[in-house]
Write a protein that holds these residues in place. Structure first.
Motif, PDB file in Angstrom:
ATOM      1  N   TYR A 142       0.822  -1.198   0.000  1.00  0.00           N
ATOM      2  CA  TYR A 142       0.000   0.000   0.000  1.00  0.00           C
ATOM      3  C   TYR A 142       0.862   1.256   0.000  1.00  0.00           C
ATOM      4  N   ASP A 143       2.066   1.150  -0.515  1.00  0.00           N
ATOM      5  CA  ASP A 143       2.991   2.279  -0.450  1.00  0.00           C
ATOM      6  C   ASP A 143       2.599   3.431  -1.358  1.00  0.00           C
ATOM      7  N   ASN A 144       2.049   3.153  -2.508  1.00  0.00           N
ATOM      8  CA  ASN A 144       1.702   4.200  -3.467  1.00  0.00           C
ATOM      9  C   ASN A 144       0.272   4.663  -3.257  1.00  0.00           C
ATOM     10  N   ASP A 145      -0.155   5.560  -4.121  1.00  0.00           N
ATOM     11  CA  ASP A 145      -1.532   6.027  -4.049  1.00  0.00           C
ATOM     12  C   ASP A 145      -2.498   4.882  -4.301  1.00  0.00           C
ATOM     13  N   GLU A 146      -3.607   4.915  -3.585  1.00  0.00           N
ATOM     14  CA  GLU A 146      -4.658   3.916  -3.739  1.00  0.00           C
ATOM     15  C   GLU A 146      -5.879   4.601  -4.342  1.00  0.00           C
ATOM     16  N   TYR A 147      -6.554   3.903  -5.228  1.00  0.00           N
ATOM     17  CA  TYR A 147      -7.758   4.428  -5.857  1.00  0.00           C
ATOM     18  C   TYR A 147      -8.907   3.466  -5.611  1.00  0.00           C
ATOM     19  N   GLU A 148     -10.041   4.033  -5.262  1.00  0.00           N
ATOM     20  CA  GLU A 148     -11.257   3.247  -5.070  1.00  0.00           C
ATOM     21  C   GLU A 148     -12.312   3.796  -6.020  1.00  0.00           C
ATOM     22  N   ILE A 149     -12.853   2.932  -6.849  1.00  0.00           N
ATOM     23  CA  ILE A 149     -13.845   3.353  -7.827  1.00  0.00           C
ATOM     24  C   ILE A 149     -15.116   2.540  -7.590  1.00  0.00           C
ATOM     25  N   ARG A 150     -16.188   3.223  -7.314  1.00  0.00           N
ATOM     26  CA  ARG A 150     -17.499   2.585  -7.149  1.00  0.00           C
ATOM     27  C   ARG A 150     -18.303   2.845  -8.404  1.00  0.00           C
ATOM     28  N   LEU A 151     -18.790   1.778  -9.005  1.00  0.00           N
ATOM     29  CA  LEU A 151     -19.568   1.861 -10.236  1.00  0.00           C
ATOM     30  C   LEU A 151     -21.011   1.493  -9.924  1.00  0.00           C
ATOM     31  N   TYR A 152     -21.941   2.351 -10.323  1.00  0.00           N
ATOM     32  CA  TYR A 152     -23.359   2.117 -10.073  1.00  0.00           C
ATOM     33  C   TYR A 152     -24.066   1.935 -11.411  1.00  0.00           C
ATOM     34  N   THR A 153     -24.865   0.879 -11.506  1.00  0.00           N
ATOM     35  CA  THR A 153     -25.533   0.569 -12.769  1.00  0.00           C
ATOM     36  C   THR A 153     -26.978   1.043 -12.756  1.00  0.00           C
ATOM     37  N   SER A 154     -27.587   0.997 -13.938  1.00  0.00           N
ATOM     38  CA  SER A 154     -28.988   1.393 -14.069  1.00  0.00           C
ATOM     39  C   SER A 154     -29.926   0.400 -13.383  1.00  0.00           C
ATOM     40  N   ARG A 197     -27.119  -2.152  -9.299  1.00  0.00           N
ATOM     41  CA  ARG A 197     -26.035  -3.012  -8.840  1.00  0.00           C
ATOM     42  C   ARG A 197     -24.800  -2.162  -8.646  1.00  0.00           C
ATOM     43  N   THR A 198     -23.925  -2.637  -7.778  1.00  0.00           N
ATOM     44  CA  THR A 198     -22.704  -1.900  -7.470  1.00  0.00           C
ATOM     45  C   THR A 198     -21.496  -2.780  -7.730  1.00  0.00           C
ATOM     46  N   PHE A 199     -20.495  -2.179  -8.343  1.00  0.00           N
ATOM     47  CA  PHE A 199     -19.204  -2.819  -8.525  1.00  0.00           C
ATOM     48  C   PHE A 199     -18.163  -1.927  -7.873  1.00  0.00           C
ATOM     49  N   GLY A 200     -17.152  -2.528  -7.323  1.00  0.00           N
ATOM     50  CA  GLY A 200     -16.041  -1.769  -6.762  1.00  0.00           C
ATOM     51  C   GLY A 200     -14.748  -2.216  -7.407  1.00  0.00           C
ATOM     52  N   VAL A 201     -13.909  -1.251  -7.733  1.00  0.00           N
ATOM     53  CA  VAL A 201     -12.598  -1.536  -8.300  1.00  0.00           C
ATOM     54  C   VAL A 201     -11.591  -0.797  -7.435  1.00  0.00           C
ATOM     55  N   PHE A 202     -10.678  -1.552  -6.835  1.00  0.00           N
ATOM     56  CA  PHE A 202      -9.703  -0.984  -5.919  1.00  0.00           C
ATOM     57  C   PHE A 202      -8.308  -1.190  -6.497  1.00  0.00           C
ATOM     58  N   PHE A 203      -7.597  -0.101  -6.737  1.00  0.00           N
ATOM     59  CA  PHE A 203      -6.224  -0.158  -7.258  1.00  0.00           C
ATOM     60  C   PHE A 203      -5.268   0.076  -6.100  1.00  0.00           C
ATOM     61  N   TYR A 204      -4.373  -0.888  -5.868  1.00  0.00           N
ATOM     62  CA  TYR A 204      -3.381  -0.795  -4.802  1.00  0.00           C
ATOM     63  C   TYR A 204      -1.994  -0.766  -5.424  1.00  0.00           C
ATOM     64  N   GLY A 205      -1.122   0.047  -4.858  1.00  0.00           N
ATOM     65  CA  GLY A 205       0.257   0.064  -5.329  1.00  0.00           C
ATOM     66  C   GLY A 205       0.321   0.327  -6.818  1.00  0.00           C
ATOM     67  N   PRO A 206       1.426   0.015  -7.428  1.00  0.00           N
ATOM     68  CA  PRO A 206       1.563   0.326  -8.850  1.00  0.00           C
ATOM     69  C   PRO A 206       0.803  -0.628  -9.770  1.00  0.00           C
ATOM     70  N   ASP A 207       0.545  -1.873  -9.326  1.00  0.00           N
ATOM     71  CA  ASP A 207      -0.012  -2.833 -10.285  1.00  0.00           C
ATOM     72  C   ASP A 207      -0.913  -3.898  -9.668  1.00  0.00           C
ATOM     73  N   HIS A 208      -1.617  -3.573  -8.600  1.00  0.00           N
ATOM     74  CA  HIS A 208      -2.525  -4.548  -7.995  1.00  0.00           C
ATOM     75  C   HIS A 208      -3.945  -4.001  -7.969  1.00  0.00           C
ATOM     76  N   ILE A 209      -4.898  -4.934  -8.085  1.00  0.00           N
ATOM     77  CA  ILE A 209      -6.301  -4.552  -8.206  1.00  0.00           C
ATOM     78  C   ILE A 209      -7.167  -5.597  -7.506  1.00  0.00           C
ATOM     79  N   ARG A 210      -8.274  -5.148  -6.975  1.00  0.00           N
ATOM     80  CA  ARG A 210      -9.292  -6.036  -6.412  1.00  0.00           C
ATOM     81  C   ARG A 210     -10.636  -5.553  -6.937  1.00  0.00           C
ATOM     82  N   ILE A 211     -11.487  -6.498  -7.315  1.00  0.00           N
ATOM     83  CA  ILE A 211     -12.784  -6.161  -7.899  1.00  0.00           C
ATOM     84  C   ILE A 211     -13.886  -6.740  -7.024  1.00  0.00           C
ATOM     85  N   TYR A 212     -14.902  -5.932  -6.767  1.00  0.00           N
ATOM     86  CA  TYR A 212     -16.046  -6.331  -5.950  1.00  0.00           C
ATOM     87  C   TYR A 212     -17.293  -6.294  -6.821  1.00  0.00           C
ATOM     88  N   ASN A 213     -18.138  -7.302  -6.684  1.00  0.00           N
ATOM     89  CA  ASN A 213     -19.401  -7.387  -7.415  1.00  0.00           C
ATOM     90  C   ASN A 213     -20.497  -7.627  -6.391  1.00  0.00           C
TER      91      ASN A 213
END
Length: 150
Positions: free
Chosen positions: A91-103, A106-122
């Motif tokens: 978690y040394d670099n900037d972290e980004y959290e993106i919440r996506l809302y559909t019509s 439904r909600t999706f979450g995309v979490f960017f950790y460090g330079p090249d790691h990601i976690r996706i939530y459905n």
């Protein structure tokens, strides 16, 4: 047991072990398209994005995006990301959290950790692959994320 029976038994054991290894290797690979975009129904589209940076730090910022052209451009930039399951990230670099809302609410979450790691939530699917952290294995330009916060 005869010698032939032992050979058959050992061959079956070897086949089971090899098929387990191949299955595990297959399961550890994924793509952003497979984990998120393929789960959107044809009539469903992403209508809103909330983008946050450094959620657990004092310099947190949050941006709400409803412009459909911006959302479509961002989703297109992510659609080619190739992923591989990873057990280690930082978690040394900037972290980004993106919440996506559909019509369809439904909600999706995309979490960017460090330079090249990601976690996706459905929110609609409880598959074990959504609990994993993935390493991005192809080129991905993180400036796309930074551009959303401007």
């Amino acid at each position: 047991m005869s010698k032939r029976s032992w050979y058959v038994f050992l061959t079956l054991c070897a086949l089971i072990v090899i098929s387990g290894i191949v299955y595990d290797a297959y399961q550890s690979k994924a793509s952003f398209k497979e984990l998120l975009l393929d789960h959107l129904k044809e009539s469903e589209k992403i209508i809103e994005m909330n983008v946050g940076k450094n959620r657990f730090r004092s310099d947190e910022s949050l941006t709400k995006i409803t412009d459909q052209a911006t959302i479509d451009r961002f989703m297109d930039s992510l659609s080619e990301i190739k992923l591989r399951k990873s057990d280690v990230w930082n978690y040394d670099n900037d972290e980004y959290e993106i919440r996506l809302y559909t019509s369809n609410y439904r909600t999706f979450g995309v979490f960017f950790y460090g330079p090249d790691h990601i976690r996706i939530y459905n929110s609609a699917v409880r598959h074990k692959r959504y609990g994993w952290t993935y390493r991005i294995v192809n080129d991905f330009d993180r400036s796309v994320l930074e551009g959303l916060l401007k």
